[in-house]
Design a protein around this motif. Structure first.
Motif, PDB file in Angstrom:
ATOM      1  N   ILE A  55       0.837  -1.198   0.000  1.00  0.00           N
ATOM      2  CA  ILE A  55       0.000   0.000   0.000  1.00  0.00           C
ATOM      3  C   ILE A  55       0.872   1.248   0.000  1.00  0.00           C
ATOM      4  N   GLU A  56       1.936   1.236   0.770  1.00  0.00           N
ATOM      5  CA  GLU A  56       2.832   2.398   0.832  1.00  0.00           C
ATOM      6  C   GLU A  56       3.444   2.694  -0.533  1.00  0.00           C
ATOM      7  N   HIS A  57       3.886   1.681  -1.253  1.00  0.00           N
ATOM      8  CA  HIS A  57       4.465   1.890  -2.586  1.00  0.00           C
ATOM      9  C   HIS A  57       3.416   2.449  -3.551  1.00  0.00           C
ATOM     10  N   LEU A  58       2.229   1.853  -3.540  1.00  0.00           N
ATOM     11  CA  LEU A  58       1.174   2.306  -4.442  1.00  0.00           C
ATOM     12  C   LEU A  58       0.701   3.718  -4.083  1.00  0.00           C
ATOM     13  N   ALA A  59       0.556   3.982  -2.797  1.00  0.00           N
ATOM     14  CA  ALA A  59       0.074   5.300  -2.356  1.00  0.00           C
ATOM     15  C   ALA A  59       1.098   6.386  -2.646  1.00  0.00           C
ATOM     16  N   ALA A  60       2.356   6.128  -2.350  1.00  0.00           N
ATOM     17  CA  ALA A  60       3.389   7.138  -2.608  1.00  0.00           C
ATOM     18  C   ALA A  60       3.437   7.487  -4.094  1.00  0.00           C
ATOM     19  N   THR A  61       3.326   6.476  -4.946  1.00  0.00           N
ATOM     20  CA  THR A  61       3.336   6.708  -6.389  1.00  0.00           C
ATOM     21  C   THR A  61       2.099   7.489  -6.823  1.00  0.00           C
ATOM     22  N   PHE A  62       0.936   7.080  -6.333  1.00  0.00           N
ATOM     23  CA  PHE A  62      -0.318   7.763  -6.670  1.00  0.00           C
ATOM     24  C   PHE A  62      -0.271   9.229  -6.234  1.00  0.00           C
ATOM     25  N   LEU A  63       0.084   9.463  -4.991  1.00  0.00           N
ATOM     26  CA  LEU A  63       0.052  10.824  -4.457  1.00  0.00           C
ATOM     27  C   LEU A  63       1.044  11.748  -5.152  1.00  0.00           C
ATOM     28  N   ASN A  65       1.973  11.606  -8.121  1.00  0.00           N
ATOM     29  CA  ASN A  65       1.570  11.806  -9.507  1.00  0.00           C
ATOM     30  C   ASN A  65       0.179  12.428  -9.620  1.00  0.00           C
ATOM     31  N   HIS A  66      -0.464  12.680  -8.505  1.00  0.00           N
ATOM     32  CA  HIS A  66      -1.831  13.208  -8.495  1.00  0.00           C
ATOM     33  C   HIS A  66      -1.838  14.665  -8.941  1.00  0.00           C
ATOM     34  N   GLU A  67      -2.825  15.028  -9.752  1.00  0.00           N
ATOM     35  CA  GLU A  67      -2.872  16.374 -10.338  1.00  0.00           C
ATOM     36  C   GLU A  67      -2.897  17.492  -9.304  1.00  0.00           C
ATOM     37  N   THR A  68      -3.550  17.294  -8.164  1.00  0.00           N
ATOM     38  CA  THR A  68      -3.579  18.365  -7.163  1.00  0.00           C
ATOM     39  C   THR A  68      -2.801  18.042  -5.898  1.00  0.00           C
ATOM     40  N   ALA A  69      -2.535  16.788  -5.629  1.00  0.00           N
ATOM     41  CA  ALA A  69      -1.853  16.421  -4.386  1.00  0.00           C
ATOM     42  C   ALA A  69      -0.339  16.313  -4.523  1.00  0.00           C
ATOM     43  N   ALA A  70       0.170  16.201  -5.728  1.00  0.00           N
ATOM     44  CA  ALA A  70       1.594  15.938  -5.923  1.00  0.00           C
ATOM     45  C   ALA A  70       2.484  16.953  -5.211  1.00  0.00           C
ATOM     46  N   ASP A  71       2.219  18.224  -5.401  1.00  0.00           N
ATOM     47  CA  ASP A  71       3.072  19.260  -4.809  1.00  0.00           C
ATOM     48  C   ASP A  71       2.756  19.518  -3.345  1.00  0.00           C
ATOM     49  N   GLN A  72       1.630  18.991  -2.848  1.00  0.00           N
ATOM     50  CA  GLN A  72       1.252  19.206  -1.459  1.00  0.00           C
ATOM     51  C   GLN A  72       1.577  18.017  -0.556  1.00  0.00           C
ATOM     52  N   THR A  73       1.955  16.899  -1.138  1.00  0.00           N
ATOM     53  CA  THR A  73       2.265  15.704  -0.349  1.00  0.00           C
ATOM     54  C   THR A  73       3.689  15.779   0.173  1.00  0.00           C
ATOM     55  N   ILE A  74       3.805  15.648   1.486  1.00  0.00           N
ATOM     56  CA  ILE A  74       5.117  15.625   2.123  1.00  0.00           C
ATOM     57  C   ILE A  74       5.510  14.186   2.464  1.00  0.00           C
ATOM     58  N   TYR A  75       4.558  13.412   2.980  1.00  0.00           N
ATOM     59  CA  TYR A  75       4.880  12.055   3.423  1.00  0.00           C
ATOM     60  C   TYR A  75       3.620  11.206   3.468  1.00  0.00           C
ATOM     61  N   PHE A  76       3.743   9.937   3.102  1.00  0.00           N
ATOM     62  CA  PHE A  76       2.724   8.928   3.313  1.00  0.00           C
ATOM     63  C   PHE A  76       3.437   7.700   3.850  1.00  0.00           C
ATOM     64  N   GLY A  77       2.987   7.192   4.985  1.00  0.00           N
ATOM     65  CA  GLY A  77       3.624   6.005   5.535  1.00  0.00           C
ATOM     66  C   GLY A  77       2.778   5.347   6.602  1.00  0.00           C
ATOM     67  N   PRO A  78       3.170   4.142   6.998  1.00  0.00           N
ATOM     68  CA  PRO A  78       2.374   3.351   7.930  1.00  0.00           C
ATOM     69  C   PRO A  78       2.497   3.811   9.378  1.00  0.00           C
ATOM     70  N   MET A  79       1.451   3.533  10.136  1.00  0.00           N
ATOM     71  CA  MET A  79       1.484   3.700  11.590  1.00  0.00           C
ATOM     72  C   MET A  79       2.215   2.502  12.177  1.00  0.00           C
ATOM     73  N   GLY A  80       2.932   2.719  13.228  1.00  0.00           N
ATOM     74  CA  GLY A  80       3.636   1.623  13.891  1.00  0.00           C
ATOM     75  C   GLY A  80       2.705   0.538  14.386  1.00  0.00           C
ATOM     76  N   CYS A  81       1.471   0.892  14.750  1.00  0.00           N
ATOM     77  CA  CYS A  81       0.512  -0.093  15.257  1.00  0.00           C
ATOM     78  C   CYS A  81      -0.124  -0.904  14.137  1.00  0.00           C
ATOM     79  N   MET A  82       0.141  -0.537  12.889  1.00  0.00           N
ATOM     80  CA  MET A  82      -0.306  -1.261  11.707  1.00  0.00           C
ATOM     81  C   MET A  82      -1.833  -1.247  11.523  1.00  0.00           C
ATOM     82  N   THR A  83      -2.472  -0.164  12.017  1.00  0.00           N
ATOM     83  CA  THR A  83      -3.921  -0.014  11.842  1.00  0.00           C
ATOM     84  C   THR A  83      -4.251   1.099  10.856  1.00  0.00           C
ATOM     85  N   GLY A  84      -3.253   1.647  10.198  1.00  0.00           N
ATOM     86  CA  GLY A  84      -3.504   2.702   9.235  1.00  0.00           C
ATOM     87  C   GLY A  84      -2.234   3.382   8.785  1.00  0.00           C
TER      88      GLY A  84
END
Length: 153
Positions: A55-63, A65-84
């Protein structure tokens, strides 16, 4: 030490959804951390590391490359508790992030291509992926009801 705010939320009552976890001012920018809670903490089995990694690989790539989110995305990654996941952005409000995250998880649920960045030269643990579990987790999240404020049962 002082308890951080995220540890003051009763996770036994936390519902699936997207929440504004915190906002920080960095220079002239307001940076928002979103809590993307895909599992009910302490009530559902957590995601395994391979599906989270996928999910992290797919989400990082999507975000990014997203038309409005690309320049606003700083980080996407998992929670340590693995619930989100955490999504850190600048200049994106909750309503826009809800729409983007829905698009993201719908795309993951229907993904039919090779996983981006899943080659030895592209990732430090390239073979540790589980696309089918990632797709199932994404589908479960997209088809579930979401909360957007820290409401409790």
């Amino acid at each position: 030490m002082k308890k951080i705010p995220s540890f003051t939320v009763n996770h036994d009552d936390l519902l699936r959804g997207i929440y504004v976890s915190r906002q920080d001012v960095i220079g002239q920018e307001i940076v928002t951390t979103f809590d993307i809670r895909t599992k009910l903490p302490n009530r559902e089995p957590v995601m395994n590391t391979a599906e989270i990694h996928t999910i992290e690989h797919l989400a990082a790539t999507f975000l990014r490359n997203h038309e409005t989110a690309a320049d606003q995305t700083i980080y996407f990654g998992p929670m340590g508790c693995m619930t989100g996941f955490y999504l850190i952005t600048k200049e994106l409000d909750l309503a826009r992030v809800i729409k983007i995250v829905r698009e993201l998880f719908e795309q993951i649920a229907n993904w039919q291509e090779p996983i981006p960045g899943a080659k030895m030269e592209e990732c430090g643990n390239y073979s540790f992926m589980d696309l089918e579990k990632a797709k199932a987790a994404a589908k479960h999240f997209v088809t579930s009801e979401w909360q957007h404020e820290y409401h409790y049962l």
